[in-house]
Scaffold this motif. Structure first.
Motif, PDB file in Angstrom:
ATOM      1  N   UNK A  24       0.641  -1.056   0.017  1.00 24.54           N
ATOM      2  CA  UNK A  24      -0.033  -0.089   0.088  1.00 24.54           C
ATOM      3  C   UNK A  24       0.796   1.227  -0.086  1.00 24.54           C
ATOM      4  N   UNK A  25       1.877   1.326   0.876  1.00 21.97           N
ATOM      5  CA  UNK A  25       2.618   2.597   0.876  1.00 21.97           C
ATOM      6  C   UNK A  25       3.183   2.933  -0.653  1.00 21.97           C
ATOM      7  N   UNK A  26       3.856   1.873  -1.351  1.00 22.06           N
ATOM      8  CA  UNK A  26       4.324   2.158  -2.808  1.00 22.06           C
ATOM      9  C   UNK A  26       3.050   2.500  -3.619  1.00 22.06           C
ATOM     10  N   UNK A  27       2.184   1.817  -3.431  1.00 19.32           N
ATOM     11  CA  UNK A  27       1.039   2.062  -4.513  1.00 19.32           C
ATOM     12  C   UNK A  27       0.392   3.450  -4.478  1.00 19.32           C
ATOM     13  N   UNK A  28       0.278   4.153  -3.169  1.00 18.46           N
ATOM     14  CA  UNK A  28      -0.364   5.562  -2.880  1.00 18.46           C
ATOM     15  C   UNK A  28       0.919   6.454  -3.330  1.00 18.46           C
ATOM     16  N   UNK A  29       2.008   6.153  -3.230  1.00 17.77           N
ATOM     17  CA  UNK A  29       3.083   6.871  -3.937  1.00 17.77           C
ATOM     18  C   UNK A  29       3.027   7.012  -5.312  1.00 17.77           C
ATOM     19  N   UNK A  30       2.911   5.824  -5.917  1.00 17.04           N
ATOM     20  CA  UNK A  30       2.573   5.670  -7.439  1.00 17.04           C
ATOM     21  C   UNK A  30       1.148   6.553  -7.892  1.00 17.04           C
ATOM     22  N   UNK A  31       0.195   6.395  -7.178  1.00 18.87           N
ATOM     23  CA  UNK A  31      -0.870   7.218  -7.311  1.00 18.87           C
ATOM     24  C   UNK A  31      -0.869   8.861  -7.233  1.00 18.87           C
ATOM     25  N   UNK A  32       0.035   8.965  -6.422  1.00 16.68           N
ATOM     26  CA  UNK A  32       0.220  10.347  -6.173  1.00 16.68           C
ATOM     27  C   UNK A  32       1.387  11.123  -7.130  1.00 16.68           C
ATOM     28  N   UNK A  33       1.905  10.282  -8.018  1.00 20.44           N
ATOM     29  CA  UNK A  33       2.881  10.831  -8.857  1.00 20.44           C
ATOM     30  C   UNK A  33       4.278  10.884  -8.486  1.00 20.44           C
ATOM     31  N   UNK A  34       4.535  10.380  -7.101  1.00 24.10           N
ATOM     32  CA  UNK A  34       5.935  10.348  -6.747  1.00 24.10           C
ATOM     33  C   UNK A  34       6.817   9.504  -7.186  1.00 24.10           C
ATOM     34  N   UNK A  35       6.195   8.277  -7.726  1.00 19.75           N
ATOM     35  CA  UNK A  35       7.232   7.233  -8.341  1.00 19.75           C
ATOM     36  C   UNK A  35       6.313   6.828  -9.518  1.00 19.75           C
ATOM     37  N   UNK A  36       6.832   6.146 -10.435  1.00 18.73           N
ATOM     38  CA  UNK A  36       6.174   5.826 -11.868  1.00 18.73           C
ATOM     39  C   UNK A  36       4.995   4.687 -11.629  1.00 18.73           C
ATOM     40  N   UNK A  37       4.041   4.648 -12.257  1.00 15.18           N
ATOM     41  CA  UNK A  37       3.052   3.647 -12.104  1.00 15.18           C
ATOM     42  C   UNK A  37       1.614   3.953 -11.473  1.00 15.18           C
ATOM     43  N   UNK A  38       1.228   4.821 -11.408  1.00 11.75           N
ATOM     44  CA  UNK A  38       0.016   5.282 -10.627  1.00 11.75           C
ATOM     45  C   UNK A  38      -1.189   5.242 -11.869  1.00 11.75           C
ATOM     46  N   UNK A  39      -2.363   5.204 -11.244  1.00 13.54           N
ATOM     47  CA  UNK A  39      -3.448   5.107 -12.346  1.00 13.54           C
ATOM     48  C   UNK A  39      -3.783   6.428 -13.023  1.00 13.54           C
ATOM     49  N   UNK A  40      -3.930   6.545 -14.262  1.00 15.65           N
ATOM     50  CA  UNK A  40      -4.240   7.638 -14.959  1.00 15.65           C
ATOM     51  C   UNK A  40      -5.487   8.502 -14.342  1.00 15.65           C
ATOM     52  N   UNK A  41      -6.590   7.636 -13.930  1.00 19.51           N
ATOM     53  CA  UNK A  41      -7.840   8.369 -13.474  1.00 19.51           C
ATOM     54  C   UNK A  41      -7.373   9.165 -12.162  1.00 19.51           C
ATOM     55  N   UNK A  42      -6.380   8.932 -11.422  1.00 24.86           N
ATOM     56  CA  UNK A  42      -6.011   9.828 -10.381  1.00 24.86           C
ATOM     57  C   UNK A  42      -4.921  10.896 -10.389  1.00 24.86           C
ATOM     58  N   UNK A  43      -4.396  11.189 -11.812  1.00 25.73           N
ATOM     59  CA  UNK A  43      -3.478  12.187 -12.093  1.00 25.73           C
ATOM     60  C   UNK A  43      -4.052  13.561 -11.755  1.00 25.73           C
ATOM     61  N   UNK A  44      -3.223  14.186 -11.131  1.00 32.81           N
ATOM     62  CA  UNK A  44      -3.574  15.683 -10.949  1.00 32.81           C
ATOM     63  C   UNK A  44      -4.856  15.756  -9.867  1.00 32.81           C
ATOM     64  N   UNK A  45      -5.184  14.644  -9.152  1.00 33.14           N
ATOM     65  CA  UNK A  45      -6.447  14.705  -8.387  1.00 33.14           C
ATOM     66  C   UNK A  45      -6.255  14.591  -6.999  1.00 33.14           C
ATOM     67  N   UNK A  46      -4.741  14.982  -6.680  1.00 30.85           N
ATOM     68  CA  UNK A  46      -4.399  14.956  -5.142  1.00 30.85           C
ATOM     69  C   UNK A  46      -4.766  16.207  -4.584  1.00 30.85           C
ATOM     70  N   UNK A  47      -4.513  16.196  -3.125  1.00 27.99           N
ATOM     71  CA  UNK A  47      -3.754  15.013  -2.547  1.00 27.99           C
ATOM     72  C   UNK A  47      -4.894  14.102  -2.122  1.00 27.99           C
ATOM     73  N   UNK A  48      -4.113  12.842  -2.333  1.00 28.04           N
ATOM     74  CA  UNK A  48      -4.845  11.466  -2.055  1.00 28.04           C
ATOM     75  C   UNK A  48      -4.469  10.813  -0.613  1.00 28.04           C
ATOM     76  N   UNK A  49      -5.638  10.028  -0.244  1.00 27.95           N
ATOM     77  CA  UNK A  49      -5.168   9.657   1.123  1.00 27.95           C
ATOM     78  C   UNK A  49      -6.234   8.579   1.059  1.00 27.95           C
TER      79      UNK A  49
END
Length: 109
Positions: A24-49
């Motif tokens: 989970x820690x890696x995945x939310x970093x991906x979704x937040x754009x901190x590392x490669x691999x997040x879902x396109x649906x979440x890009x620019x939608x942060x902050x996420x929690x």
């Protein structure tokens, strides 16, 4: 055997997103754009929690629970988050404190 997690994330606009991961820690970093691999649906939608995170026995159960959650309404997802609705698979809901710690770690990066 790898432990899998099913999670519900909220965006700044209040949209709920459901997914699975084995980290989970890696995945939310991906979704937040901190590392490669997040879902396109979440890009620019942060902050996420994280709103809730379920630990399940394996990937098969994770996929079943994810599909079950995605079939439900926003109101039902809110009930899951508030712990007034139980999913139909064996799981362990991570404590609110564990979820707070993961969200705090994300904000501090």
């Amino acid at each position: 055997m790898t432990v899998w997690y099913v999670y519900i994330i909220s965006t700044a606009q209040g949209v709920l997103y459901t997914g699975i991961t084995n980290n989970p820690a890696r995945r939310i970093r991906q979704h937040s754009g901190l590392i490669k691999g997040g879902a396109k649906a979440l890009r620019g939608k942060g902050p996420l929690q994280f709103e809730c995170v379920f630990e399940v026995a394996n990937k098969s159960v994770a996929l079943q629970l994810e599909a079950w959650i995605k079939r439900h309404s926003r109101a039902a997802k809110q009930q899951l988050i508030q712990r007034t609705l139980q999913p139909p698979v064996e799981n362990s809901l991570l404590t609110a404190e564990a979820i707070r710690q993961m969200n705090s770690a994300l904000r501090s990066q």
